[in-house]
Design a protein around this motif. Structure first.
Motif, PDB file in Angstrom:
ATOM      1  N   ASP A   1      14.413 -12.320  -3.550  1.00 28.98           N
ATOM      2  CA  ASP A   1      15.638 -12.324  -2.735  1.00 28.98           C
ATOM      3  C   ASP A   1      15.531 -11.312  -1.596  1.00 28.98           C
ATOM      4  N   GLY A   2      16.032 -11.711  -0.426  1.00 33.94           N
ATOM      5  CA  GLY A   2      16.054 -10.807   0.713  1.00 33.94           C
ATOM      6  C   GLY A   2      14.671 -10.552   1.288  1.00 33.94           C
ATOM      7  N   LEU A   3      14.616  -9.584   2.198  1.00 32.81           N
ATOM      8  CA  LEU A   3      13.363  -9.260   2.897  1.00 32.81           C
ATOM      9  C   LEU A   3      12.814  -7.882   2.520  1.00 32.81           C
ATOM     10  N   ARG A   4      13.470  -7.227   1.569  1.00 32.07           N
ATOM     11  CA  ARG A   4      13.023  -5.884   1.209  1.00 32.07           C
ATOM     12  C   ARG A   4      11.596  -5.891   0.656  1.00 32.07           C
ATOM     13  N   GLY A   5      11.256  -6.929  -0.098  1.00 30.42           N
ATOM     14  CA  GLY A   5       9.902  -7.013  -0.654  1.00 30.42           C
ATOM     15  C   GLY A   5       8.843  -7.109   0.425  1.00 30.42           C
ATOM     16  N   ASP A   6       9.122  -7.916   1.478  1.00 34.13           N
ATOM     17  CA  ASP A   6       8.178  -8.047   2.592  1.00 34.13           C
ATOM     18  C   ASP A   6       7.978  -6.702   3.291  1.00 34.13           C
ATOM     19  N   ILE A   7       9.116  -6.027   3.581  1.00 33.49           N
ATOM     20  CA  ILE A   7       9.066  -4.771   4.337  1.00 33.49           C
ATOM     21  C   ILE A   7       8.315  -3.691   3.559  1.00 33.49           C
ATOM     22  N   VAL A   8       8.653  -3.551   2.275  1.00 32.37           N
ATOM     23  CA  VAL A   8       8.036  -2.502   1.461  1.00 32.37           C
ATOM     24  C   VAL A   8       6.538  -2.752   1.290  1.00 32.37           C
ATOM     25  N   THR A   9       6.141  -4.011   1.073  1.00 30.38           N
ATOM     26  CA  THR A   9       4.717  -4.324   0.914  1.00 30.38           C
ATOM     27  C   THR A   9       3.942  -3.992   2.196  1.00 30.38           C
ATOM     28  N   ASN A  10       4.521  -4.329   3.354  1.00 34.00           N
ATOM     29  CA  ASN A  10       3.887  -3.986   4.631  1.00 34.00           C
ATOM     30  C   ASN A  10       3.711  -2.475   4.769  1.00 34.00           C
ATOM     31  N   ARG A  11       4.760  -1.726   4.447  1.00 34.33           N
ATOM     32  CA  ARG A  11       4.710  -0.265   4.575  1.00 34.33           C
ATOM     33  C   ARG A  11       3.682   0.337   3.613  1.00 34.33           C
ATOM     34  N   ALA A  12       3.714  -0.138   2.358  1.00 33.18           N
ATOM     35  CA  ALA A  12       2.799   0.413   1.346  1.00 33.18           C
ATOM     36  C   ALA A  12       1.346   0.105   1.692  1.00 33.18           C
TER      37      ALA A  12
ATOM     38  N   GLY B   1      11.602   1.199  -3.767  1.00 34.40           N
ATOM     39  CA  GLY B   1      10.490   0.606  -3.038  1.00 34.40           C
ATOM     40  C   GLY B   1       9.389   0.086  -3.945  1.00 34.40           C
ATOM     41  N   MET B   2       8.965   0.921  -4.898  1.00 34.10           N
ATOM     42  CA  MET B   2       7.840   0.552  -5.761  1.00 34.10           C
ATOM     43  C   MET B   2       8.218   0.748  -7.228  1.00 34.10           C
ATOM     44  N   HIS B   3       7.495   0.052  -8.099  1.00 30.49           N
ATOM     45  CA  HIS B   3       7.795   0.086  -9.530  1.00 30.49           C
ATOM     46  C   HIS B   3       6.483   0.193 -10.296  1.00 30.49           C
TER      47      HIS B   3
ATOM     48  N   CYS C   1       4.867  -3.363  -5.478  1.00 27.39           N
ATOM     49  CA  CYS C   1       5.997  -3.574  -4.565  1.00 27.39           C
ATOM     50  C   CYS C   1       6.889  -4.753  -4.958  1.00 27.39           C
ATOM     51  N   LEU C   2       6.342  -5.722  -5.695  1.00 29.07           N
ATOM     52  CA  LEU C   2       7.089  -6.957  -5.961  1.00 29.07           C
ATOM     53  C   LEU C   2       7.432  -7.199  -7.422  1.00 29.07           C
TER      54      LEU C   2
ATOM     55  N   ILE D   1       3.293   9.822   1.620  1.00 32.39           N
ATOM     56  CA  ILE D   1       2.733   9.519   2.941  1.00 32.39           C
ATOM     57  C   ILE D   1       3.788   8.861   3.828  1.00 32.39           C
ATOM     58  N   ASP D   2       4.535   7.906   3.273  1.00 34.54           N
ATOM     59  CA  ASP D   2       5.595   7.223   4.017  1.00 34.54           C
ATOM     60  C   ASP D   2       6.858   7.155   3.165  1.00 34.54           C
ATOM     61  N   PRO D   3       7.766   8.142   3.281  1.00 32.00           N
ATOM     62  CA  PRO D   3       8.991   8.153   2.477  1.00 32.00           C
ATOM     63  C   PRO D   3       9.876   6.925   2.701  1.00 32.00           C
ATOM     64  N   LYS D   4       9.677   6.221   3.835  1.00 29.86           N
ATOM     65  CA  LYS D   4      10.503   5.040   4.115  1.00 29.86           C
ATOM     66  C   LYS D   4      10.154   3.855   3.205  1.00 29.86           C
ATOM     67  N   ILE D   5       9.121   3.985   2.401  1.00 26.28           N
ATOM     68  CA  ILE D   5       8.819   2.944   1.410  1.00 26.28           C
ATOM     69  C   ILE D   5       9.999   2.783   0.456  1.00 26.28           C
ATOM     70  N   GLY D   6      10.692   3.875   0.182  1.00 22.88           N
ATOM     71  CA  GLY D   6      11.935   3.743  -0.577  1.00 22.88           C
ATOM     72  C   GLY D   6      11.922   4.258  -1.994  1.00 22.88           C
ATOM     73  N   GLY D   7      10.964   5.101  -2.340  1.00 20.27           N
ATOM     74  CA  GLY D   7      10.976   5.706  -3.659  1.00 20.27           C
ATOM     75  C   GLY D   7      10.210   4.918  -4.711  1.00 20.27           C
ATOM     76  N   VAL D   8      10.180   5.486  -5.914  1.00 24.16           N
ATOM     77  CA  VAL D   8       9.414   4.898  -7.016  1.00 24.16           C
ATOM     78  C   VAL D   8      10.278   4.863  -8.271  1.00 24.16           C
TER      79      VAL D   8
END
Length: 353
Positions: free
Chosen positions: A286-297, A210-212, A322-323, A34-41
């Motif tokens: 660490d960083g803001l990637r977790g915030d961004i990915v959770t918002n997108r997901a 993005g997700m695990h 996401c985290l 749905i949103d490839p910008k989440i960053g993969g699995v």
């Protein structure tokens, strides 16, 4: 002119909607589609748990895409971010292009692949003698606008994983050699899988997914029998089995298409965004990637559920996925990372309501 490909001779793929269990893996794949910008699995789990089957099934489920005929990069006929420079030149010169409709590419990256095989190669001799940029596309070119699947990604050389993650994040692949540079679109959903017993990815690489999803072998005997029976039915008569799940497949495909269309209109309130960031801060992510990915997901999950507003339940469903893999590893800690995320989520979201 739009052409179509006859898929009748293609080997049948086990239907996605017939896969029993492994809900985290299936949801992660759907949200990334749905949103490839989440960053993969990143999918970690035991051998024989249906990882490869599920990934091929989601690719087969997706709606066909329009690509430019004879273009090695699966170029989009109208979107500049998804087309090669050659196609852009044709459009700029007002020349007509033929378009063909194909299934979403599903590319397997073999474990022993070299960097040239992944990125592509430049023919230096032709460039020097004829002054022509001759490029042999690699797997990143073939995966454009599709899914790139890396089995046993934890056994892949770190520098190749870096290349894959950089291309997945930027949407472009650049090959440089002897002062010659070629760039092409490489916009794909990166899916990695592996068995944790064979080694873990470095934390800084794991964080880039993005997700695990963690999957385990089903223990319930009745569910195991159901899975075996379903697979036996498919192997015995694939066409009958596909017809049996046809309506389920069509409904899910339409649901994904609707979610893709409505994604840009989904609202995630400021209050929920602050609480998501509080969870990340409390977990020392660490960083803001977790915030961004959770918002997108969370937005993708709301769109998937035909909701215009992200709710607490939407966030709860995706936040562990996401985290979980972004937490710092403590060898003395016995608590599962997913349980730690759930505990902090409950403290910040539920207890403060």
């Amino acid at each position: 002119m739009i052409l179509t490909i006859n898929h009748s001779a293609i080997r049948p793929i086990f239907p996605f909607t017939a896969i029993v269990g492994q809900e985290d893996m299936k949801l992660s794949l759907i949200l990334n589609v749905i949103d490839p910008k989440i960053g993969g699995v990143m999918i970690m789990g035991d051998r024989g748990t249906g990882k490869s089957t599920t990934i091929r099934a989601i690719a087969d489920l997706l709606p066909e895409i329009d690509v430019v005929v004879n273009d090695p990069f699966n170029s989009h006929p109208s979107d500049p971010d998804l087309m090669s420079d050659a196609v852009k030149l044709l459009l700029d010169s007002k020349k007509s292009i033929d378009v063909i409709r194909i299934k979403v590419p599903m590319i397997d990256l073999p474990l022993g692949a070299t960097e040239d095989r992944v990125c592509g190669t430049i023919d230096i001799e032709k460039a020097l003698t004829e002054g022509i940029k001759s490029f042999e596309p690699g797997l990143l070119a073939k995966a454009n606008r599709g899914i790139l699947y890396v089995d046993e990604v934890n056994l892949l050389d770190d520098h190749l994983v870096d290349i894959l993650l950089d291309s997945a994040a930027s949407g472009w692949n650049t090959v440089e050699r002897e002062g010659i540079s070629i760039r092409h679109p490489s916009n794909f959903v990166l899916v990695g899988s592996g068995n944790p017993e064979e080694g873990e990815l470095r934390p800084q690489l794991l964080d880039r997914f993005g997700m695990h999803a963690e999957i385990r072998t089903v223990k319930d005997p009745e569910l195991r029998v159901k899975i075996v029976d379903e697979r036996s039915q498919f192997d015995r008569d694939p066409q009958f089995y596909l017809n049996k799940y046809y309506s389920h497949q069509v409904n899910l495909k339409q649901r994904i298409m609707n979610a893709q269309k409505n994604l840009a209109t989904i609202n995630l309130s400021y209050d929920l965004r602050v609480k998501i960031s509080k969870v990340c801060a409390e977990l020392n992510v660490d960083g803001l990637r977790g915030d961004i990915v959770t918002n997108r997901a969370a937005k993708a999950f709301a769109a998937y559920n035909e909701s215009q507003q992200v709710t607490l339940d939407h966030v709860k469903k995706v936040i562990v996925l996401c985290l979980r893999h972004r937490l710092r590893k403590d060898p003395l800690e016995s608590v599962d990372s997913g349980l730690k995320v759930e505990k902090v989520f409950s403290e910040i979201f539920v207890d403060n309501v």
